[in-house]
Design an enzyme around this catalytic site. Structure first.
Site, short mmCIF file in Angstrom:
data_model
loop_
_atom_site.label_atom_id
_atom_site.label_comp_id
_atom_site.label_asym_id
_atom_site.label_seq_id
_atom_site.Cartn_x
_atom_site.Cartn_y
_atom_site.Cartn_z
N ASP A 73 0.56 -1.39 0.03
CA ASP A 73 0.26 -0.08 -0.09
C ASP A 73 0.59 1.36 -0.09
O ASP A 73 1.98 1.29 0.47
CB ASP A 73 -0.99 -0.35 0.93
CG ASP A 73 -0.53 -0.24 2.62
OD1 ASP A 73 0.83 0.07 2.94
OD2 ASP A 73 -1.15 0.66 3.56
N GLU A 137 -0.17 -0.83 5.84
CA GLU A 137 1.14 -0.83 6.37
C GLU A 137 0.91 1.56 7.54
O GLU A 137 1.08 2.65 8.05
CB GLU A 137 2.11 -0.17 5.73
CG GLU A 137 3.61 -0.44 6.95
CD GLU A 137 4.05 1.13 6.19
OE1 GLU A 137 4.59 1.76 7.75
OE2 GLU A 137 3.77 2.10 5.94
#
Length: 379
Positions: A73, A137
């Protein structure tokens, strides 16, 4: 040999802005299964948060078990018009790879996959290699690494060492390894008073002076002088809000937000106790809403850090510094499972317009990871 730069380009072309998967994990799964890894997709949700897809891939079934952790991500690009390239095109210009995630941290993921492919091509693995890849994250970090580790524990899987591919180098590739991180505590304090007319202060209760008293006490305390491996802990007030648009009204409440980055002289709980004590001393009603993003931790210098230090030096000629500076990473969760450190690319442009990574650095990082794997499995 699998080309880490081409793989990094392909990953960048997946616009996986948190919490979207956008094909990045699908791409990694295909590559890893082609190398013989067994892959598990681990979607998690709950806790009032969005569903997040994650990937755990492992080859081998015995110890020792080396894990690489990372995230596909990325943060939003902001105004794409300010970029000189398409942020999701994976453009290479003058030896530099541009794109959101180039250094944070799709370049490092690609480097590790290429390193593992090269290591595995001519040998029988004596142990296990895994990748713990989350899509959470850069988000709230609830449905990613933390829940994946719980899943591994329930299966009886044990990690012996882990490297997280966060961009750790400030300016020059190879100059810094992160062996720990400061803890992070966010807190919102609301001091409650009673609204009234400014001409009749005795009929109201102005909360602002009490808030100033609290913030002054918090700001004036020196938390510590640092430790051998950590900088001094630091408190920053980031917002003070009253929401009062009139000049003749005493407000009913005032809210302040703050963050404390703390070393291993403190815990989140001890700092919350301190915040509450200061609020109590101010007198009057208040609300304290703390949130611990992560506790401080340190992986003491030893076998794992020595492996990475020597691999970096052999590839680059640079002797890296062991550091605990910077923000948090998912190592704050992994440290409860095994020794862990962070090492990746140069992070000077992470989260910025025109995020980029040197092609030569991606290739050098692949060589570093390859040496770490080779030496980790030496009996």
């Amino acid at each position: 040999m699998l080309d880490p730069v081409a793989l990094a380009q392909s990953l960048i072309r997946c616009p996986s802005v948190t919490p979207a998967e956008a094909g990045a994990l699908d791409l990694l799964q295909r590559e890893l299964e082609g190398l013989g890894f067994t892959c598990h997709r681990l979607p998690f949700d709950g806790d009032g948060t969005e569903r997040v897809d994650n990937l755990y891939a492992r080859i081998g079934s015995t110890a020792p078990h080396f894990c690489f952790a990372g995230h596909t991500d990325v943060v939003p690009v902001g105004d794409a018009a300010h970029w000189t390239v398409d942020p999701f095109a994976g453009t290479i210009e003058n030896g530099t790879l541009y794109g959101r995630g180039a250094n944070d941290m799709k370049g490092a993921i690609a480097a590790f996959v290429a390193a593992a492919a090269d290591y595995l091509k001519d040998r029988e693995l004596q142990g296990s290699i895994s990748l713990l890849i989350t899509g959470d994250e850069e988000g709230v970090a609830i449905n990613g690494t933390r829940k994946m580790l719980d899943w591994l524990k329930a299966r009886g899987e044990v990690l012996d060492a882990c490297v997280v591919g966060e961009p750790t180098n400030p300016r020059l590739f190879g100059e810094m390894i992160k062996i720990g991180r400061r803890g992070s505590l966010n807190a919102e304090i609301t001091v409650i008073g009673a609204q009234g007319h400014v001409a009749y202060p005795h009929l109201s209760d102005n909360p602002i002076p009490r808030m100033l008293k609290i913030l002054t006490a918090l700001n004036e305390r020196k938390l510590d002088d640092g430790t051998d491996h950590f900088d001094p802990s630091n408190l920053e007030v980031v917002s003070i809000d009253v929401g009062n648009t009139a000049a003749n009204i005493i407000p009913a409440a005032v809210t302040a937000r703050l963050n404390i980055r703390f070393n291993d002289r403190h815990t989140g709980a001890s700092l919350i106790d301190w915040l509450r004590e200061v609020c109590e001393m101010s007198g009057g009603a208040y609300e304290l809403r703390p949130h611990i993003s992560g506790e401080s931790f340190l992986t003491a210098p030893g076998h794992l850090s020595d492996l990475v230090i020597h691999a970096v030096h052999d590839v680059t000629g640079v002797m890296p510094e062991l550091s605990t500076t910077g923000g948090t990473s998912d190592a704050r969760f992994i440290k409860d499972a095994c020794p862990v450190l962070d090492f990746g690319l140069v992070g000077a442009t992470m989260h910025k317009v025109d995020e980029r990574a040197s092609v030569a650095d991606i290739q050098a990082l692949t060589k570093v990871y390859r040496l770490v794997l080779e030496r980790f499995f030496v009996k």
